[in-house]
Enzyme design. Structure first.
Site, short mmCIF file in Angstrom:
data_model
loop_
_atom_site.label_atom_id
_atom_site.label_comp_id
_atom_site.label_asym_id
_atom_site.label_seq_id
_atom_site.Cartn_x
_atom_site.Cartn_y
_atom_site.Cartn_z
CG ASN A 89 -40.80 9.62 -16.73
OD1 ASN A 89 -41.47 10.59 -16.38
ND2 ASN A 89 -39.89 9.70 -17.68
CD GLU A 125 -39.39 16.54 -21.61
OE1 GLU A 125 -39.35 15.80 -22.63
OE2 GLU A 125 -39.45 16.10 -20.47
CB CYS A 148 -38.59 11.94 -22.22
SG CYS A 148 -37.86 13.08 -21.04
#
Length: 458
Positions: free
Chosen positions: A133, A230, A264
């Site tokens: 992303n 993460e 995110c």
């Protein structure tokens, strides 16, 4: 997956480039070469490392336009947003170069009958498993900190952005980084476990889904190696009783759809007190309707395509399941016809626990509205999540908002009356199913070092 991987432009479904995947034998050779490079790289000075990082920053800026074009082509990032990603990567390189020596300097501590040193020594080869992303930023975030610390890094990037991975490797070499200090591995996910097991690999960091994170962490733990994770999130943004509604709506729309909603740490759940709910809802629907989605190379468009067809299918399935369970779709919620993997701006309300739009991470331009009676319930609902990466608070009482953020919000990062993405000088990371460990702000430089004690008796 076959031995050849074909990247595809998500805006039109057309092929971009074919890449030959490397064999297991080649992977083992590259791991050994990374270890051999580490034995020399660890001897370099902080100043020499910093000079190379500044060179990387310079080249990134020089090639900003071509890098933006590449990211837009590979994963559909709106063309006018790519420059910010490149600038963030350059800023990370410069912050690390400027502060690395101080962050990693030996510390002198008292010792009865002598003195002691705490010294931060590199571990060796670090494997990074990164998503698509933010094709450049996700890589720079972990690799630059580790390179400054004296480690060497391997990159297993998402296959749909392999062009970006190889371009970054090329930039590192041109900047003066020795061969095998930063190495791209064109491999399948199944090939990562043997890499983690390899004796020369000393740690692994992953950005991705909780499912992928749990598997990587389990393998690392089995091998007694450190991991940093993460993972995803379902970030809650609280609109409290004394909020500035105009500012809240404008910020929340931006924070939901940035990077096509595929972030995110973007805003996902909007928890609004009863006093403001209808005004907030109506204004958000109005602003979401005005957003333009389409060709990501057109700077007039706010939203590009979802990065892959399977990801769009997953997003739509979660939206549809939420509606089937009682959520109300105010706008969007339908897959458009035509080429490309586009998904319209979507707003859902009447959300309850058990609905994907309440419980899970929806990776795309979908806003989840949750109505609560007061500020206290807003905080309870915000924490009613297995995730805890980021979040936000809108309130005119800054001191109270800080108190809520500091003491009541169970998450790794909080925005108050605004929205900011990662900052080079501030720690980045989450809690609960959003992972563990920290990057940026000097913290990432110490995740994969040996904090070694040296006691000197005089």
């Amino acid at each position: 997956m076959s031995d050849v991987y074909q990247t595809v432009n998500p805006a039109n479904g057309e092929p971009i480039e074919s890449y030959q995947m490397i064999s297991d034998d080649k992977v083992r050779t590259l791991v050994v070469q990374a270890h051999e490079a580490f034995l020399e790289w660890r001897k370099t000075s902080f100043s020499d490392r910093g000079e190379i990082l500044r060179n990387i920053a310079r080249i990134l800026r020089e090639r900003k336009d071509s890098l933006c074009d590449l990211m837009t082509q590979e994963m559909g990032k709106p063309i006018r947003q790519g420059g910010d990603e490149v600038e963030l990567c350059a800023a990370i390189c410069e912050y690390t170069a400027d502060n690395g020596a101080d962050e990693l300097a030996d510390e002198k501590r008292p010792l009865e009958g002598g003195h002691a040193l705490v010294t931060y020594q590199p571990l060796g080869v670090i494997l990074g498993i990164q998503p698509w992303n933010f094709p450049l930023y996700q890589v720079v975030r972990y690799s630059i900190a580790n390179i400054m610390a004296g480690n060497t890094v391997l990159l297993k990037h998402a296959p749909n952005v392999w062009g970006s991975a190889l371009e970054l490797e090329k930039i590192c070499r041109e900047a003066g980084l020795p061969e095998n200090v930063f190495t791209v591995l064109l491999i399948d996910a199944k090939q990562t476990a043997p890499i983690i097991e390899h004796e020369y690999v000393r740690g692994v960091t992953l950005t991705g889904s909780p499912g992928a994170g749990s598997k990587v962490a389990a393998k690392a733990g089995e091998c007694l190696k450190k991991s940093v994770l993460e993972l995803g999130s379902n970030d809650a943004y609280l609109v409290l009783e004394d909020a500035d509604i105009e500012k809240a709506v404008k910020t929340c729309v931006q924070a939901r759809v940035i990077n096509n909603g595929e972030t995110c740490v973007s805003a996902k759940r909007f928890i609004v007190v009863d006093k403001h709910y209808e005004a907030f809802r109506d204004a958000m629907v109005d602003q979401m309707q005005k957003l333009k989605y389409g060709d990501p190379t057109d700077p007039e468009n706010d939203i590009g395509p979802i990065a892959r067809d399977d990801l769009r299918e997953t997003l739509h399935k979660l939206v549809s399941e939420s509606i089937e369970k009682g959520a109300k779709c105010l706008i969007g919620g339908e897959v458009p016809s035509g080429p490309g993997y586009f998904y319209p701006p979507t707003v859902l309300e009447n959300l309850k626990p058990g609905m994907p739009a309440y419980d899970e991470e929806l990776f795309g331009p979908v806003a989840s509205l949750i109505r609560v009676k007061d500020d206290n319930e807003a905080i309870e609902v915000a924490n009613d999540s297995r995730y805890g990466l980021g979040g936000g608070i809108f309130s005119k009482d800054q001191a109270r908002a800080i108190d809520i953020a500091r003491n009541m919000f169970d998450t790794g990062m909080v925005n108050i009356n605004g929205y900011r993405l990662a900052q080079p000088h501030l720690p980045f990371g989450g809690v609960k199913d959003s992972g563990y460990g920290r990057e940026h702000g000097g913290f990432g430089m110490k995740e994969f070092v040996n904090a070694k004690t040296v006691m000197v008796i005089e």
